[in-house]
Design a protein around this motif. Structure first.
Motif, PDB file in Angstrom:
ATOM      1  N   ILE A 120      24.327  38.932  48.026  1.00 57.28           N
ATOM      2  CA  ILE A 120      23.852  37.542  48.022  1.00 57.28           C
ATOM      3  C   ILE A 120      22.342  37.494  47.811  1.00 57.28           C
ATOM      4  N   THR A 121      21.629  38.415  48.427  1.00 59.56           N
ATOM      5  CA  THR A 121      20.175  38.477  48.250  1.00 59.56           C
ATOM      6  C   THR A 121      19.825  38.698  46.790  1.00 59.56           C
ATOM      7  N   ALA A 122      20.553  39.612  46.135  1.00 57.78           N
ATOM      8  CA  ALA A 122      20.302  39.894  44.723  1.00 57.78           C
ATOM      9  C   ALA A 122      20.660  38.700  43.847  1.00 57.78           C
ATOM     10  N   LEU A 123      21.825  38.125  44.092  1.00 52.96           N
ATOM     11  CA  LEU A 123      22.310  37.040  43.242  1.00 52.96           C
ATOM     12  C   LEU A 123      21.410  35.817  43.283  1.00 52.96           C
ATOM     13  N   CYS A 124      20.901  35.476  44.465  1.00 53.46           N
ATOM     14  CA  CYS A 124      20.137  34.226  44.589  1.00 53.46           C
ATOM     15  C   CYS A 124      18.811  34.286  43.845  1.00 53.46           C
ATOM     16  N   ALA A 125      18.334  35.476  43.497  1.00 52.12           N
ATOM     17  CA  ALA A 125      17.049  35.596  42.801  1.00 52.12           C
ATOM     18  C   ALA A 125      17.190  36.151  41.387  1.00 52.12           C
ATOM     19  N   PRO A 129      24.229  32.625  36.791  1.00 55.03           N
ATOM     20  CA  PRO A 129      25.035  31.586  37.435  1.00 55.03           C
ATOM     21  C   PRO A 129      25.562  32.034  38.791  1.00 55.03           C
ATOM     22  N   THR A 130      25.470  31.147  39.768  1.00 54.82           N
ATOM     23  CA  THR A 130      25.889  31.473  41.132  1.00 54.82           C
ATOM     24  C   THR A 130      27.119  30.689  41.579  1.00 54.82           C
ATOM     25  N   ASP A 131      27.589  29.763  40.718  1.00 51.41           N
ATOM     26  CA  ASP A 131      28.714  28.923  41.123  1.00 51.41           C
ATOM     27  C   ASP A 131      30.036  29.679  41.121  1.00 51.41           C
ATOM     28  N   LYS A 132      30.082  30.786  40.384  1.00 46.81           N
ATOM     29  CA  LYS A 132      31.301  31.586  40.315  1.00 46.81           C
ATOM     30  C   LYS A 132      30.909  33.036  40.075  1.00 46.81           C
ATOM     31  N   PHE A 133      31.354  33.926  40.946  1.00 44.98           N
ATOM     32  CA  PHE A 133      31.035  35.343  40.761  1.00 44.98           C
ATOM     33  C   PHE A 133      32.127  36.201  41.385  1.00 44.98           C
ATOM     34  N   LYS A 148      37.550  51.585  33.932  1.00 39.70           N
ATOM     35  CA  LYS A 148      38.759  50.835  34.290  1.00 39.70           C
ATOM     36  C   LYS A 148      38.414  49.676  35.229  1.00 39.70           C
ATOM     37  N   GLN A 149      37.536  49.945  36.210  1.00 33.88           N
ATOM     38  CA  GLN A 149      37.110  48.880  37.122  1.00 33.88           C
ATOM     39  C   GLN A 149      36.514  47.700  36.351  1.00 33.88           C
ATOM     40  N   LEU A 150      35.665  48.009  35.400  1.00 30.31           N
ATOM     41  CA  LEU A 150      35.001  46.967  34.625  1.00 30.31           C
ATOM     42  C   LEU A 150      35.988  46.235  33.719  1.00 30.31           C
ATOM     43  N   ALA A 151      36.905  46.992  33.124  1.00 28.16           N
ATOM     44  CA  ALA A 151      37.883  46.380  32.226  1.00 28.16           C
ATOM     45  C   ALA A 151      38.860  45.489  32.973  1.00 28.16           C
ATOM     46  N   ASP A 152      39.100  45.780  34.252  1.00 29.93           N
ATOM     47  CA  ASP A 152      40.060  45.014  35.042  1.00 29.93           C
ATOM     48  C   ASP A 152      39.512  43.672  35.529  1.00 29.93           C
ATOM     49  N   VAL A 153      38.217  43.455  35.398  1.00 32.76           N
ATOM     50  CA  VAL A 153      37.638  42.188  35.846  1.00 32.76           C
ATOM     51  C   VAL A 153      38.061  41.083  34.877  1.00 32.76           C
ATOM     52  N   PRO A 154      38.645  39.998  35.346  1.00 33.64           N
ATOM     53  CA  PRO A 154      39.072  38.917  34.454  1.00 33.64           C
ATOM     54  C   PRO A 154      37.914  38.331  33.658  1.00 33.64           C
ATOM     55  N   ALA A 155      38.214  37.864  32.463  1.00 34.58           N
ATOM     56  CA  ALA A 155      37.171  37.318  31.598  1.00 34.58           C
ATOM     57  C   ALA A 155      36.517  36.083  32.192  1.00 34.58           C
ATOM     58  N   ASN A 156      37.251  35.388  33.067  1.00 35.40           N
ATOM     59  CA  ASN A 156      36.712  34.149  33.647  1.00 35.40           C
ATOM     60  C   ASN A 156      36.179  34.355  35.061  1.00 35.40           C
ATOM     61  N   MET A 225      24.072  43.296  38.376  1.00 37.62           N
ATOM     62  CA  MET A 225      24.727  42.013  38.112  1.00 37.62           C
ATOM     63  C   MET A 225      24.914  41.850  36.613  1.00 37.62           C
ATOM     64  N   ILE A 226      26.095  41.439  36.229  1.00 35.42           N
ATOM     65  CA  ILE A 226      26.487  41.357  34.822  1.00 35.42           C
ATOM     66  C   ILE A 226      26.804  39.909  34.492  1.00 35.42           C
ATOM     67  N   ALA A 227      26.120  39.363  33.505  1.00 35.18           N
ATOM     68  CA  ALA A 227      26.325  37.970  33.132  1.00 35.18           C
ATOM     69  C   ALA A 227      27.732  37.757  32.603  1.00 35.18           C
ATOM     70  N   ALA A 228      28.258  36.574  32.841  1.00 34.47           N
ATOM     71  CA  ALA A 228      29.568  36.231  32.306  1.00 34.47           C
ATOM     72  C   ALA A 228      29.508  36.221  30.784  1.00 34.47           C
ATOM     73  N   GLU A 229      30.610  36.596  30.171  1.00 36.70           N
ATOM     74  CA  GLU A 229      30.684  36.582  28.713  1.00 36.70           C
ATOM     75  C   GLU A 229      30.673  35.140  28.206  1.00 36.70           C
ATOM     76  N   ALA A 230      29.883  34.905  27.183  1.00 36.41           N
ATOM     77  CA  ALA A 230      29.847  33.564  26.600  1.00 36.41           C
ATOM     78  C   ALA A 230      31.212  33.240  26.011  1.00 36.41           C
ATOM     79  N   GLU A 231      31.737  32.084  26.390  1.00 36.86           N
ATOM     80  CA  GLU A 231      33.071  31.719  25.924  1.00 36.86           C
ATOM     81  C   GLU A 231      33.055  31.403  24.436  1.00 36.86           C
ATOM     82  N   LYS A 232      34.124  31.821  23.795  1.00 32.66           N
ATOM     83  CA  LYS A 232      34.286  31.569  22.370  1.00 32.66           C
ATOM     84  C   LYS A 232      34.706  30.121  22.155  1.00 32.66           C
ATOM     85  N   PRO A 233      34.013  29.360  21.316  1.00 32.76           N
ATOM     86  CA  PRO A 233      34.426  27.976  21.080  1.00 32.76           C
ATOM     87  C   PRO A 233      35.829  27.906  20.506  1.00 32.76           C
TER      88      PRO A 233
END
Length: 283
Positions: A120-125, A129-133, A148-156, A225-233
Motif C-alpha cells: 500500500i505504501t508503494a502503490l499510493c506514491a 491507478p489505485t482503484d483496482k489492483f 507462469k505467475q505473471l501469465a496467470d494474472v487476469p487481463a482485467n 508494480m506493473i501498469a494495467a495493459e491498455a485495453e484494445k478499442p
C-alpha cells in the motif's frame, strides 16, 4: 464465573522508519503477556528501541501450526497475545494465516492493529491507478514459475503488485518483458521509508539500466508494480472475431461466448466481453 478469553492482536510494525509505528501499536505491545514474532532477534531490536521487554515467542513458517496451539491456550486462559512480523502488516506475504484461522475457529477474538504495509505504501506514491489492483505476493525463485505467475494474472486485474528480492530483480524484469511485453510501464519502489527510498519508472529495460548504473541499487527490499495493459478499442477487434462472437451469443451465455471467441481468434477476453455488452444493450 468463567474467565473471559484473551485476544490475539495482529500488530503492524514499521517497514523502515521506526517513527511510523502507531501509538496504539506501542500500547498494545506493552500490555500483552507475550509477543509472537517471525524472527525474535530482529523484532527484539525494535522492542528494545521502544523500551518493551515483554516475552518473545518465535512463530514462523516451520512451527506456526504447533506454536498456534500454545498461543490459543494462553488466550483461552485470559491472556492477550500480539502477533508481529519482521516488518509491516503480519500475514501479508508473512506467517500468521494458520494462527489467525485457528484462533477464529477456537473462538479467540482477533483484533487488527493497522499500520504500515509495503504494498500500500508503494502503490499510493507510484502514480499508477489505485482503484483496482492485484497483489501476487513474492515472485517465485525460478524463471519458469515467475513467468507462469505473471501469465496467470487476469487481463482485467488492474495494477499488478508483487514483492521481489534484490538478487532476482534483474531476471524478474526479463520475465516481465517476456510475458507482458517489453513496453509495459513499471514502477519499482525500493527501500521504502528508509534513507535511500526511491521510485524508478519506465519499462523493464529502462529500470534494468537504472539498476545497473550503480551496484548498490540492486540492494534492499523491493516492490514491483506493473501498469494495467491498455485495453484494445472495440474498433480494433477483427471482423472475424466480431462475427464469431455474434454467432456464439445466439447460443451461449455472454461470458462463455466471449471466452470461446478469445481462444479462437487470440483476442482479449475482457475486450470481447465489453463489446458483447454493447451488442446486447438496448438502443
Amino acid at each position: 464465573m468463567t474467565k473471559q478469553s484473551g485476544s490475539l492482536y495482529v500488530v503492524a510494525t514499521p517497514i523502515g522508519n521506526l517513527a511510523d509505528i502507531s501509538q496504539r501499536a506501542i500500547a498494545t505491545l506493552q500490555q500483552v503477556s507475550c509477543i509472537a514474532a517471525e524472527d525474535t532477534r530482529h523484532s527484539g531490536k525494535l522492542l528494545q528501541h521502544l523500551g518493551i521487554s515483554n516475552r518473545l515467542l518465535a512463530l514462523h513458517d516451520h512451527n506456526e501450526k504447533q506454536r498456534a496451539a500454545s498461543i490459543i491456550e494462553k488466550c483461552l486462559a485470559g491472556e492477550d497475545v500480539a502477533l508481529i512480523s519482521d516488518a509491516g502488516t503480519p500475514l501479508i506475504s508473512d506467517p500468521g494465516y494458520s494462527l489467525v484461522r485457528l484462533c477464529r475457529e477456537a473462538g479467540v477474538p482477533v483484533v487488527p492493529v493497522p499500520g504500515p504495509c509495503a504494498l500500500i505504501t508503494a502503490l499510493c506514491a507510484a502514480g499508477l491507478p489505485t482503484d483496482k489492483f492485484q497483489f501476487i505476493g513474492f515472485l517465485a525463485a525460478k524463471s519458469s514459475q515467475r513467468q507462469k505467475q505473471l501469465a496467470d494474472v487476469p487481463a482485467n486485474a488492474g495494477t499488478i503488485i508483487c514483492y521481489d528480492t534484490a538478487r532476482r530483480i534483474l531476471d524478474t524484469l526479463d520475465d516481465v518483458a517476456a510475458v507482458l511485453g517489453a513496453e509495459r510501464q513499471l514502477v519499482l519502489a525500493k527501500e521504502l521509508t528508509k534513507t535511500f527510498e526511491h521510485f524508478a519508472y519506465g519499462n523493464a529495460a529502462q529500470i534494468q539500466h537504472w539498476l545497473r548504473e550503480e551496484p548498490q541499487r540492486c540492494q534492499g527490499e523491493m516492490v514491483l508494480m506493473i501498469a494495467a495493459e491498455a485495453e484494445k478499442p472495440a474498433s480494433e477487434i477483427s471482423a472475424e472475431a466480431q462475427r464469431t462472437l455474434q454467432l456464439l451469443l445466439a447460443e451461449l451465455p455472454l461470458k462463455q461466448a466471449a471466452a470461446l471467441t478469445a481462444q479462437i481468434h487470440n483476442e482479449k477476453k475482457n475486450v470481447l466481453y465489453q463489446f458483447a455488452l454493447g451488442l446486447k444493450s438496448p438502443d
